[in-house]
Design a protein around this motif. Structure first.
Motif, PDB file in Angstrom:
ATOM      1  N   ASP A  96       0.818  -1.219   0.000  1.00 25.22           N
ATOM      2  CA  ASP A  96       0.000   0.000   0.000  1.00 25.22           C
ATOM      3  C   ASP A  96       0.851   1.269   0.000  1.00 25.22           C
ATOM      4  OD1 ASP A  96       0.924  -0.060   2.611  1.00 25.22           O
ATOM      5  OD2 ASP A  96      -1.044  -0.300   3.533  1.00 25.22           O
ATOM      6  N   ALA A  97       2.078   1.168   0.485  1.00 23.79           N
ATOM      7  CA  ALA A  97       2.944   2.348   0.557  1.00 23.79           C
ATOM      8  C   ALA A  97       3.303   2.903  -0.821  1.00 23.79           C
ATOM      9  CB  ALA A  97       4.236   2.009   1.320  1.00 23.79           C
ATOM     10  N   ILE A  98       3.156   2.094  -1.871  1.00 26.20           N
ATOM     11  CA  ILE A  98       3.506   2.598  -3.204  1.00 26.20           C
ATOM     12  C   ILE A  98       2.311   2.589  -4.152  1.00 26.20           C
ATOM     13  CG2 ILE A  98       5.957   2.076  -3.052  1.00 26.20           C
ATOM     14  CD1 ILE A  98       5.333  -0.345  -4.969  1.00 26.20           C
ATOM     15  N   ALA A  99       1.111   2.659  -3.573  1.00 26.41           N
ATOM     16  CA  ALA A  99      -0.095   2.708  -4.408  1.00 26.41           C
ATOM     17  C   ALA A  99      -0.115   3.975  -5.263  1.00 26.41           C
ATOM     18  CB  ALA A  99      -1.338   2.631  -3.527  1.00 26.41           C
ATOM     19  N   HIS A 100       0.597   5.026  -4.820  1.00 30.34           N
ATOM     20  CA  HIS A 100       0.600   6.295  -5.559  1.00 30.34           C
ATOM     21  C   HIS A 100       1.619   6.312  -6.697  1.00 30.34           C
ATOM     22  CE1 HIS A 100       3.969   6.562  -2.812  1.00 30.34           C
ATOM     23  NE2 HIS A 100       4.440   7.590  -3.495  1.00 30.34           N
ATOM     24  N   ILE A 101       2.475   5.301  -6.772  1.00 30.65           N
ATOM     25  CA  ILE A 101       3.496   5.266  -7.826  1.00 30.65           C
ATOM     26  C   ILE A 101       2.845   4.821  -9.132  1.00 30.65           C
ATOM     27  CG2 ILE A 101       5.654   4.181  -8.576  1.00 30.65           C
ATOM     28  CD1 ILE A 101       6.092   6.078  -6.259  1.00 30.65           C
ATOM     29  N   ALA A 102       3.076   5.602 -10.185  1.00 32.63           N
ATOM     30  CA  ALA A 102       2.480   5.297 -11.489  1.00 32.63           C
ATOM     31  C   ALA A 102       3.054   4.002 -12.053  1.00 32.63           C
ATOM     32  CB  ALA A 102       2.740   6.443 -12.459  1.00 32.63           C
ATOM     33  N   ARG A 103       2.309   3.371 -12.922  1.00 27.32           N
ATOM     34  CA  ARG A 103       2.865   2.231 -13.642  1.00 27.32           C
ATOM     35  C   ARG A 103       4.014   2.712 -14.520  1.00 27.32           C
ATOM     36  NH1 ARG A 103      -0.104  -2.468 -13.380  1.00 27.32           N
ATOM     37  NH2 ARG A 103      -2.113  -2.224 -12.360  1.00 27.32           N
ATOM     38  N   ASP A 104       4.960   1.818 -14.790  1.00 29.32           N
ATOM     39  CA  ASP A 104       6.116   2.217 -15.594  1.00 29.32           C
ATOM     40  C   ASP A 104       5.877   1.890 -17.067  1.00 29.32           C
ATOM     41  OD1 ASP A 104       7.250  -0.509 -16.238  1.00 29.32           O
ATOM     42  OD2 ASP A 104       7.316  -0.618 -14.047  1.00 29.32           O
TER      43      ASP A 104
END
Length: 302
Positions: free
Chosen positions: A145-153
């Motif tokens: 959940d800590a990286i739910a804000h990271i966009a897909r690459d």
DNA sequence: ACAACGCCCTGAGGGC
DNA sequence: TGCCCTCAGGGCGTTG
């Protein structure tokens, strides 16, 4: 320094050498290396001991291993200088060893097993670290959940090209800032941003609002190309800090066209590559191929 | 809500 | 020789 290709090389190493193994001990040698695990080192170790790692995953520059039957995943980021190494348990300690994870298996590599090796997180500048997080419900890969804000690459098959272009046009910023914004597109850092902009003949300060649809499609194509080419040769290494899980360096630094080539001739037109200070780092570009944006003249006052 | 800046950190390398 | 300064820079919290 590690960007998407380098992190993917490490992910593949974890998949081969760490996934499926059961943990017997976790030793945190430097608290800063697990600072994103707010419950602290003892909690981190307690939750892992006796558990088994699932398959290795990656999004952008983050990688993670689901911890089977817990609904949690171990999240890792290499920061500037982090390394995840698989070492023989008896190997001498690295000067910047931060975390050590040992496993139950006893069958040695010579006998076709993985026993006798341990996982080490080594990090000189301590910008990287490991942490344990709850998985986002409904995500098949155990996304923390800590990286739910990271966009897909851009190498993710689900990456949405239309949404990327729309977001780019909506931003009131410049194109390189946008490429480094991991909530817009992930995995691209300073090196591959400069390389993709050079290939696209775009100046790093071009306002995103002036990037046309064909230009953003082309830019995205060059981003994918440069990331894939770097991945094919094991990533980029300027120094010995970036290595795969076996401690080996990649070779893409020999193929760079812009980054690190100040005063060397542009491979397209021969003009010396320039380096400019930019956001407490550097931007490398060809002053002839990558023309700065034309500033629109201010309306003349009466 | 969005954009931009400052901070975290250590070792290498340059200048004097 | 040694000291001090600068640089490398990803991500997040804070400020504007």
């Amino acid at each position: 320094m590690p960007e998407l290709p380098e992190v993917e090389v490490v992910r593949r190493g974890l998949e081969q050498w760490v996934s499926g193994r059961t943990i017997t001990s976790v030793e945190v040698r430097h608290a800063r290396a697990i600072r994103r695990h707010l419950a602290g080192p003892a909690d981190f170790a307690d939750r892992l001991i006796g558990r088994t790692f699932g398959p290795a995953h990656r999004r952008g520059k983050y990688l993670w291993l689901p911890v089977e039957d817990t609904g949690t995943s171990v999240l890792g980021h290499l920061g500037m200088s982090g390394q995840l190494l698989v070492q023989p348990a008896g190997a001498p300690e690295e000067p910047h060893l931060r975390i050590r994870v040992q496993f139950t298996d006893t069958r040695t590599p010579e006998a076709g097993g993985l026993g006798g090796t341990e996982l080490r997180f080594v990090d000189q500048r301590t910008f990287g670290g490991l942490s344990l997080h709850t998985q986002v419900p409904g995500e098949p890969d155990g996304l923390p959940d800590a990286i739910a804000h990271i966009a897909r690459d851009p190498l993710d098959p689900v990456f949405d090209e239309d949404a990327f272009h729309a977001a780019l046009r909506r931003r009131r910023t410049t194109v390189k800032r946008a490429l480094l914004d991991q909530s817009l597109i992930s995995g691209v850092g300073n090196i591959y941003a400069d390389e993709a902009l050079w290939r696209s003949k775009l100046h790093y300060e071009r306002p995103t609002a002036t990037v046309t649809r064909p230009r953003s499609v082309e830019l995205l194509g060059h981003i994918r190309d440069v990331l894939n080419e770097a991945l094919a040769v094991g990533g980029t290494s300027f120094d010995s800090l970036y290595v795969n899980v076996n401690g080996e360096s990649g070779y893409f630094d020999r193929s760079l066209d812009a980054y690190g080539r100040e005063d060397e001739p542009c491979r397209r037109c021969g003009t010396p590559i320039r380096r400019r200070p930019w956001m407490n780092r550097s931007s490398y570009y060809c002053p002839r191929c990558q023309r700065p944006p034309v500033r629109r003249a201010l309306p003349r006052r009466a």
